[in-house]
Design an enzyme around this catalytic site. Structure first.
Site, mmCIF file in Angstrom:
data_model
loop_
_atom_site.group_PDB
_atom_site.id
_atom_site.type_symbol
_atom_site.label_atom_id
_atom_site.label_comp_id
_atom_site.label_asym_id
_atom_site.label_seq_id
_atom_site.Cartn_x
_atom_site.Cartn_y
_atom_site.Cartn_z
ATOM 1 N N GLY A 31 10.461 35.752 -42.381
ATOM 2 C CA GLY A 31 10.746 34.328 -42.412
ATOM 3 C C GLY A 31 9.520 33.456 -42.202
ATOM 4 N N HIS A 37 5.556 34.324 -49.628
ATOM 5 C CA HIS A 37 6.964 34.743 -49.675
ATOM 6 C C HIS A 37 7.649 34.212 -50.934
ATOM 7 C CE1 HIS A 37 6.302 34.431 -45.152
ATOM 8 N NE2 HIS A 37 6.637 35.690 -45.288
ATOM 9 N N GLY A 147 4.106 42.282 -50.850
ATOM 10 C CA GLY A 147 2.890 41.554 -51.207
ATOM 11 C C GLY A 147 1.630 42.407 -51.054
ATOM 12 N N GLN A 148 0.711 42.218 -51.958
ATOM 13 C CA GLN A 148 -0.593 42.900 -51.897
ATOM 14 C C GLN A 148 -1.378 42.483 -50.654
ATOM 15 O OE1 GLN A 148 -1.844 45.352 -53.591
ATOM 16 N NE2 GLN A 148 -3.856 45.253 -52.602
ATOM 17 N N SER A 186 1.939 33.565 -42.136
ATOM 18 C CA SER A 186 2.680 32.817 -41.109
ATOM 19 C C SER A 186 1.819 32.622 -39.877
ATOM 20 C CB SER A 186 3.959 33.561 -40.727
ATOM 21 O OG SER A 186 4.700 33.887 -41.877
HETATM 22 P P1 AMP Z 1 6.082 38.867 -43.652
HETATM 23 O O1 AMP Z 1 7.110 37.796 -43.538
HETATM 24 O O2 AMP Z 1 4.743 38.499 -43.122
HETATM 25 O O3 AMP Z 1 6.578 40.210 -43.156
HETATM 26 O O4 AMP Z 1 5.838 39.085 -45.206
HETATM 27 C C1 AMP Z 1 6.898 39.369 -46.080
HETATM 28 C C2 AMP Z 1 6.352 39.815 -47.403
HETATM 29 O O5 AMP Z 1 5.529 38.786 -47.958
HETATM 30 C C3 AMP Z 1 5.469 41.072 -47.294
HETATM 31 O O6 AMP Z 1 5.739 41.928 -48.401
HETATM 32 C C4 AMP Z 1 4.080 40.500 -47.380
HETATM 33 O O7 AMP Z 1 3.133 41.398 -47.929
HETATM 34 C C5 AMP Z 1 4.288 39.333 -48.319
HETATM 35 N N1 AMP Z 1 3.224 38.341 -48.149
HETATM 36 C C6 AMP Z 1 2.772 37.800 -46.991
HETATM 37 N N2 AMP Z 1 1.748 36.952 -47.217
HETATM 38 C C7 AMP Z 1 1.525 36.973 -48.560
HETATM 39 C C8 AMP Z 1 0.602 36.326 -49.427
HETATM 40 N N3 AMP Z 1 -0.314 35.468 -48.953
HETATM 41 N N4 AMP Z 1 0.667 36.576 -50.751
HETATM 42 C C9 AMP Z 1 1.591 37.447 -51.239
HETATM 43 N N5 AMP Z 1 2.499 38.084 -50.487
HETATM 44 C C10 AMP Z 1 2.465 37.856 -49.158
#
Ligand code: AMP
Length: 283
Positions: A31, A37, A147-148, A186
């Site tokens: 979130g 995201h 995400g990469q 985040s």
């Molecule tokens: P998180 O909420 O941080 O667990 O991220 C959720 C998903 O978003 C994960 O697959 C992350 O790799 C992806 N994600 C986070 N930041 C980025 C970004 N800047 N660009 C692309 N994908 C992202």
């Protein structure tokens, strides 16, 4: 967009959709949405009929001294953004729903979870693979989107899917960045204005390293030294690692080749940032 908090309810919903032969996409998140995201939701929207986004700040992937309690949360805003991007279902469980006590079973991807971020965050990836395996079993997506930005996480999830025969395709979306190149995260809100302005050095180091490789330098030690020095020039940067590795086994490489990427973890004050770039893409 439907918000569902209970496992039994989302399972029922998914089974109805599966009977109608809908292709289900899952975007697992913690979130507090940013463009990273939202880009994954957009990619999921293109590839699948039903987009499920999970929002769950997963306690098992945080160590006791980490930022679980202060991790940012804003479900009202997330719901609005998810809706604008065409999400069908938000799965938003309570901790007690995902981890009813007692809870004794974890999924661990050996080797890959011990390197890079795993060296300092010892139980982090065990938490990630466990919660993602649970989400896969609950939502039963045809395709899952990651995400990469979190390169090691994506590699580990792909390994888990193969090793445990999850009938799921994994699609990895590109890293989305701020104007100055800082990867969206985040955790960027934790940065002081000074830390924030210096944090753009990470992307400068990544792009400079890639340029050197494009010019013909394939020597991993030289390229990582270069990236290290660039980041070290920012007074507030405390480097945890700068590594050049292979994207299938996460082992360090000496000679840069297709599938080699540069991964960086660096503290600005108390905030730990990670980023990476492919030095040479696979054909
Ligand atoms: P998180 O909420 O941080 O667990 O991220 C959720 C998903 O978003 C994960 O697959 C992350 O790799 C992806 N994600 C986070 N930041 C980025 C970004 N800047 N660009 C692309 N994908 C992202």
């Amino acid at each position: 967009v439907k918000i569902i908090k209970k496992i039994e309810v989302i399972k029922e919903e998914i089974s109805l959709l599966k009977n109608q032969k809908e292709v289900i996409g899952l975007v697992p998140t913690m979130g507090y949405f940013h463009e990273g995201h939202l880009s994954l939701i957009d990619i999921a929207r293109k590839h699948t009929d039903i987009v499920v986004v999970s929002i769950f700040v997963n306690p098992t992937q945080f160590a006791p001294e980490e930022d679980f309690d202060r991790y940012p949360r804003d479900i009202v805003r997330d719901e609005k953004l998810a809706k604008e991007h065409g999400t069908d279902i938000i799965f938003y469980p309570e901790i007690s729903e995902m981890y009813p006590q007692p809870f004794y079973t974890y999924v661990t991807t050996e080797k890959l979870s011990k390197v890079l971020c795993g060296r300092t965050r010892k139980t982090h990836f065990r938490g990630v693979t466990t919660v993602v395996a649970k989400l896969f079993n609950i939502v039963q997506p045809d395709i899952a989107f990651f995400g990469q930005k979190d390169a090691q996480q994506s590699v580990i999830i792909k390994r888990m899917v193969k090793d445990l025969n999850f009938p799921i395709d994994v699609i990895v979306g590109p890293t989305i960045r701020e104007k100055d190149g800082l990867a969206r995260s985040s955790r960027n809100i934790y940065l002081s204005p000074e830390e924030r302005s210096q944090a753009s050095i990470i992307y400068k180091a990544l792009t400079k390293a890639k340029k050197e490789v494009e010019k013909g330098n394939r020597n991993a030690e030289e390229i990582s030294k270069l990236a290290y020095q660039i980041i070290n020039s920012a007074p507030l940067a405390q480097i945890e690692y700068v590594e050049i590795i292979d994207d299938t086994n996460l082992k360090p490489v000496k000679i840069i080749k297709a599938g080699t990427f540069l991964a960086i973890a660096v503290f600005f004050g108390k905030t730990r940032l990670i980023d990476n770039i492919y030095l040479m893409k696979k054909k």
